[in-house]
Design an enzyme around this catalytic site. Structure first.
Site, PDB file in Angstrom:
ATOM      1  CD  GLU A 223       7.906  -1.306 -10.816  1.00  0.00           C
ATOM      2  OE1 GLU A 223       9.200  -1.515 -10.670  1.00  0.00           O
ATOM      3  OE2 GLU A 223       7.083  -1.950 -10.805  1.00  0.00           O
ATOM      4  CG  ASP A 242       6.331  -7.921  -7.808  1.00  0.00           C
ATOM      5  OD1 ASP A 242       7.125  -8.582  -7.028  1.00  0.00           O
ATOM      6  OD2 ASP A 242       6.930  -7.030  -8.496  1.00  0.00           O
ATOM      7  CG  HIS A 247       3.775  -2.821  -2.817  1.00  0.00           C
ATOM      8  ND1 HIS A 247       4.260  -3.221  -1.473  1.00  0.00           N
ATOM      9  CD2 HIS A 247       4.526  -3.302  -3.590  1.00  0.00           C
ATOM     10  CE1 HIS A 247       5.568  -3.591  -1.751  1.00  0.00           C
ATOM     11  NE2 HIS A 247       5.786  -3.632  -2.944  1.00  0.00           N
ATOM     12  CE  LYS A 346       8.491  -5.564 -12.728  1.00  0.00           C
ATOM     13  NZ  LYS A 346       8.828  -4.251 -11.918  1.00  0.00           N
TER      14      LYS A 346
END
Ligand SMILES: NC(=O)c1ccc[n+]([C@@H]2O[C@H](COP(=O)([O-])OP(=O)(O)OC[C@H]3O[C@@H](n4cnc5c(N)ncnc54)[C@H](OP(=O)(O)O)[C@@H]3O)[C@@H](O)[C@H]2O)c1
Length: 497
Positions: A223, A242, A247, A346
């Protein structure tokens, strides 16, 4: 990855969203329901009931939903007649999930319909996991659950194995496993489902899809955004919990799983579970060697200054990693010795979710006097954005004289190959819930197997004095992540390669 036994659309449905005023409901769920309604897919007799503690009557909540749809649905897909129809379906119930005296309001609304006995009741838990248990208990107490009811759980299902078990136990006391839909929205993406179709509806890949021909697999979910104003939540979680636990491990399962006898409700989930159970457990020494955790510092993302994690958080005492890279192995006949490299972070240099299957080099150099060399074939599956697939090959550059070898690619872009936009993952998944098709949802044993594998990493990190390694915002992560592959004589596949 459609079930081979499609489930019937019910005649009537009450779709209750706990957390109906929250970000998930307004940004994802209501737009998905609107778009399915637009295509005539919702049962005619559908009500959508938002539940929250906010003092909103139906009209005020409808205004909020209207504003959310204006913001989150493309203007050319907003049809005023469909919008009015959807808004007529929408209601709000003010209810504190922890206050027993509030629940008569939901009971009253759910019972207040002609087709009560025939209606499928969906209870979507778009609230924090601490409310899952009290909500399920109250639903049972007020007598609105039956064998046709469904409950939908968002991640995170727990923050470790024990808490996942406790949530699963609590929800399982009220609902049968077949009624529980644990969403991993990655499984609703077209490109992820197409991965199974590509593998199993074609013959050419299967003979190559094993340790004899595959050198290694890379899975990247990056991301470019930071934690924004969700730092408080994120710092309790971190990238491993997370993203990796759900995922990335789900993507790994779809790459590594054996072909099921047919694609059905349980067969795909059975095969995914076997992959999770075959992951080589990591010892503390393995964690030290085979995992990298990072945390973003200040930097530039697309040329724009980006704050550090500490600045986003508002203090320097953050605990969470915002980046993880790790090396996993699937210990079975097909994959023995093939590393699966996973990374997620991130504030990286780009937003992408991709799987790259890197094949072995040709066993013999046939073109010793050629210019350029062969490069390993790679199958690059782009999950988002710009869903598609690219097969990297080596070809002869046209022209007289000697042989010049050049890398070329066969490209499949969904946008150009198919004359229709891919639906958002939630559109497919919400319809699967309404129809009662659990194929694309995580079963309890999968979630717990994933936690079982991840937990030793969490434990080893917690016991280690080392801190997450810093990386500048707008980069591909800490240098240690590159070294994780370099050590094995490999490199991460970046987009320009
Ligand atoms: N946002 C996403 O994209 C996303 C993605 C995946 C998973 N999730 C998960 O989904 C859950 C919801 O996320 P979110 O981003 O929508 O959170 P959010 O924006 O903070 O919304 C929380 C919702 O829950 C309601 N709520 C809180 N306490 C309540 C109570 N005691 N009784 C009844 N309603 C209550 C809030 O309304 P009131 O305050 O008015 O009661 C609000 O509607 C979280 O567990 C999150 O981790 C979110």
């Amino acid at each position: 990855m459609q079930s081979s036994t499609p489930s019937a659309l019910p005649a009537a449905c009450d779709f209750t969203v706990f957390g109906g005023t929250g970000d998930l409901a307004l940004r994802k769920l209501l737009p998905a329901l609107y778009l399915r309604d637009r295509d005539g897919h919702l049962p005619d007799d559908t009500r959508i009931i938002g539940v929250s503690r906010s003092e909103l009557d139906d009209a005020e909540y409808r205004d909020d939903v209207r504003a959310a749809l204006a913001e989150h649905v493309d203007a050319d897909r907003l049809d005023p007649d469909v919008l009015d129809r959807l808004l007529r379906r929408v209601h709000h119930v003010r209810l504190d999930a922890t206050a027993p005296e509030d629940w008569h309001r939901l009971h009253g609304l759910l019972k207040d319909r002609d087709a009560y006995d025939d209606a499928v009741r969906v209870f979507y838990l778009a609230v924090g996991p601490s409310l899952f248990d009290p909500i399920c208990r109250r639903l049972e107490e007020i007598g609105v659950t039956d064998a046709g009811s469904r409950v939908v759980m968002e991640k995170p299902v727990g923050h470790d194995l024990a808490s996942a078990r406790s949530i699963n136990d609590a929800v399982g006391r009220v609902f049968e496993e077949s009624q529980i839909f644990r969403i991993d929205h990655y499984l609703g993406k077209e490109s992820v489902q197409n991965l199974l179709v590509t593998r199993f509806a074609n013959t050419f890949l299967e003979p190559l899809w094993n340790s004899r021909w595959v050198d290694h697999v890379q899975i990247t979910v990056a991301e470019s955004l930071g934690v924004g104003d969700r730092g408080g939540y994120y710092d309790q979680s971190g990238a491993l919990r997370d993203m990796v636990q759900n995922h990335l491990l789900q993507l790994l399962c779809l790459v590594a799983m054996e072909p099921p006898t047919y694609v059905g409700r349980e067969t795909v989930r059975d095969e995914k579970l076997k992959v999770l159970q075959a992951l080589r457990p990591l010892t503390p020494a393995d964690v030290e060697r085979d995992t990298v955790r990072g945390r973003y510092g200040a930097g530039l993302v697309d040329g724009v200054p980006a704050a550090s994690y500490a600045d986003d958080l508002g203090h320097a005492d953050g605990r969470a990693e915002t980046f993880v890279a790790l090396r996993a192995e699937v210990q079975n006949w097909r994959w023995a010795g093939v590393p699966f490299y996973l990374r997620t972070g991130k504030r990286m240099d780009r937003r992408t979710s991709e799987i790259v299957v890197v094949f072995k080099e040709p066993p013999h150099a046939m073109f010793p006097h050629s210019e350029g060399g062969t490069t390993a074939n790679r199958l690059h599956i782009q999950v988002q954005p710009d869903e598609g697939m690219r097969l990297h090959l080596t070809a002869k550059e046209p022209g007289p004289g000697g042989i010049r070898l050049r890398p070329v690619s066969l490209d499949l872009s969904y946008a150009t190959a198919f004359d229709q936009a891919s639906p958002d993952a939630y559109e497919r998944l919400l319809m699967d819930v309404i129809r009662g098709n659990p194929t694309l949802f995580m079963r309890r044993d999968e979630v717990e197997a994933a936690w079982s594998w991840v937990e030793p990493i969490l434990t080893a990190w917690a016991a280690s004095p080392a801190r997450p390694k810093s990386y500048p915002a707008g980069t591909s992560g800490p240098i240690a992540a590159a070294m994780l592959l370099e050590r094995d004589g490999r490199t991460w596949q970046e987009p320009d390669q």
